[in-house]
Design an enzyme around this catalytic site. Structure first.
Site, PDB file in Angstrom:
ATOM      1  N   GLN A   4      31.125 -74.146  64.262  1.00 25.34           N
ATOM      2  CA  GLN A   4      30.641 -75.012  65.483  1.00 25.34           C
ATOM      3  C   GLN A   4      29.633 -75.859  64.717  1.00 25.34           C
ATOM      4  O   GLN A   4      28.578 -75.202  64.042  1.00 25.34           O
ATOM      5  CB  GLN A   4      30.606 -74.448  66.632  1.00 25.34           C
ATOM      6  N   SER A  23      25.747 -80.482  66.064  1.00 18.45           N
ATOM      7  CA  SER A  23      25.545 -81.348  66.816  1.00 18.45           C
ATOM      8  C   SER A  23      25.842 -80.659  68.319  1.00 18.45           C
ATOM      9  O   SER A  23      25.355 -81.427  69.528  1.00 18.45           O
ATOM     10  CB  SER A  23      26.576 -82.702  66.801  1.00 18.45           C
ATOM     11  N   GLY A  24      26.382 -79.677  68.500  1.00 20.01           N
ATOM     12  CA  GLY A  24      26.687 -78.642  69.739  1.00 20.01           C
ATOM     13  C   GLY A  24      25.347 -78.409  70.082  1.00 20.01           C
ATOM     14  O   GLY A  24      25.319 -78.063  71.261  1.00 20.01           O
ATOM     15  N   PRO A  81      13.144 -73.888  53.624  1.00 20.49           N
ATOM     16  CA  PRO A  81      13.486 -74.174  54.701  1.00 20.49           C
ATOM     17  C   PRO A  81      12.636 -73.618  56.154  1.00 20.49           C
ATOM     18  O   PRO A  81      12.327 -72.241  56.228  1.00 20.49           O
ATOM     19  CB  PRO A  81      15.111 -73.985  54.998  1.00 20.49           C
ATOM     20  N   ASN A  91      33.496 -82.803  68.675  1.00 18.73           N
ATOM     21  CA  ASN A  91      32.823 -81.890  69.904  1.00 18.73           C
ATOM     22  C   ASN A  91      32.055 -83.058  70.584  1.00 18.73           C
ATOM     23  O   ASN A  91      31.605 -82.629  71.962  1.00 18.73           O
ATOM     24  CB  ASN A  91      31.818 -80.663  69.454  1.00 18.73           C
ATOM     25  N   HIS A 146      33.808 -79.291  65.703  1.00 17.03           N
ATOM     26  CA  HIS A 146      34.163 -77.707  65.891  1.00 17.03           C
ATOM     27  C   HIS A 146      35.416 -77.441  65.313  1.00 17.03           C
ATOM     28  O   HIS A 146      36.526 -78.166  65.733  1.00 17.03           O
ATOM     29  CB  HIS A 146      34.013 -77.613  67.277  1.00 17.03           C
TER      30      HIS A 146
END
Length: 347
Positions: free
Chosen positions: A158, A161-162, A184, A316, A243
């Site tokens: 996935q 952006s989900g 990070p 998605n 996705h």
């Protein structure tokens, strides 16, 4: 007849996509209202080529006189404001998980279970399923009509952006940071997402599954068939949009690969892109912005008596969220479910 339509969560990635999709598909809107939290009030969002919407404060908005409300904020915000909109006579289409398993609330994918919208729901709310569920049941429906689906084993891949715009920004900043030796910082996810995969979406439940994995199972049964067993492993991957799912399906009776391929090709909203050579399959990067659910790598699963395996990819933000919500609105318009709302009475 045109409608007064409110878009809640208008500044989110899905909210912006809903506004774009309403305009692209020519939904009959007389007046569009963009709503978000107070801190987003005053921002401007384009609606079509000529109209600019100024974002208004959701907390202060009176839903009286609004025909349709398309919700895409957090579940907590929908829990408060969706019933308020419905009580004002507005038909609510909610894109969160807040109401998806609530009795009396239809959970709808128009190509799969339009009969769930035969009449206006008493609660005034229709739920939009999870994006990973939508694309899977779209693929399962034409196969289930041939040979009843017994069990599904699915692994999802996935996109960030989900999880919203902030998650997309985090992937971008972490990726850039790798090349400038900037360690990070994981804020939106439990671990760094750049150059990584994270087998964890939503909260863990008592049985070890995450809520995302649970949703795929219970939503599939509510939408398609209560007897289907689903086991899912949901994984976040460093992809911006789209996705993907590796799906293994066991059927109760025999189904051939040819039957499945023909049924999928004829199914609405499905595109079969499946050539057994290099590059003959769909990946997220080329399907971003597309409305179809793409099926590739269709083949027999020889580990069960009646089994098939396939690869399933969809945008998605489009079919997995905004497009499905707008299609529900279109079906509600066609069925005459968008009744005249109540008007506020000056006190």
């Amino acid at each position: 007849m045109g409608y007064k339509v409110a878009i809640i969560g208008a500044t989110s990635a899905v909210g912006r996509e809903i506004i774009k999709t309403l305009a692209e598909r020519g939904f009959p809107v007389d007046e569009a209202v963009a709503l978000a939290s107070g801190r987003s009030a005053g921002q401007e969002i384009s609606f079509g080529e000529k109209t600019v919407l100024k974002v208004r404060d959701l907390d202060r908005y009176d839903f009286a006189g609004t025909h349709l409300a398309l919700f895409s904020p957090s579940a907590a915000i929908s829990a408060v404001h969706a019933p308020r909109a419905a009580a004002a006579g507005c038909l609510v289409i909610d894109n969160t998980s807040q109401f998806s398993m609530e009795p009396g609330v239809p959970l709808v994918v128009p190509e799969v279970n339009p009969h769930a919208m035969a009449k206006r729901p008493k609660k005034g709310i229709i739920a939009n399923p999870d994006g990973s569920t939508i694309q899977m049941v779209m693929a399962l429906k034409p196969l289930h009509d041939i040979a009843k689906v017994r069990r599904v084993v699915v692994a999802t891949y996935q996109s960030v952006s989900g999880a919203g715009k902030e998650a997309m920004d985090e992937l971008w900043s972490q990726t850039r940071g790798v090349f400038v030796n900037d360690p990070p910082l994981a804020e939106q996810f439990t671990k760094p997402i750049a150059f990584n995969v994270i087998p964890h979406i939503d909260a863990f439940m008592d049985d070890g599954a995450t809520k995302e994995e649970w949703k795929m199972a219970v939503e599939t049964r509510k939408i398609l068939d209560p007897d289907i067993q689903v086991v899912a492993t949901c994984v976040r991957v460093p992809v911006m949009i789209g996705h993907s799912e590796a799906v293994h399906v066991e059927f109760e009776t025999a189904i051939t690969e040819r039957q499945a391929r023909e049924a999928l090709r004829e199914a609405p909203g499905i595109t079969v892109l499946d050539h057994r050579d290099d590059g003959g399959y769909a990946t997220p990067i080329e399907i971003a912005g597309e409305d179809s659910v793409f099926i590739s790598r269709l083949r027999r699963d020889t580990t069960v008596p009646h089994g098939l395996a396939f690869w399933c990819v969809a945008d998605n933000l489009r079919k997995g969220a905004a497009l499905n919500a707008v299609q529900i609105a279109e079906e509600a318009h066609r069925l005459g479910l968008l009744e005249a709302p109540r008007l506020s009475i000056p006190g």
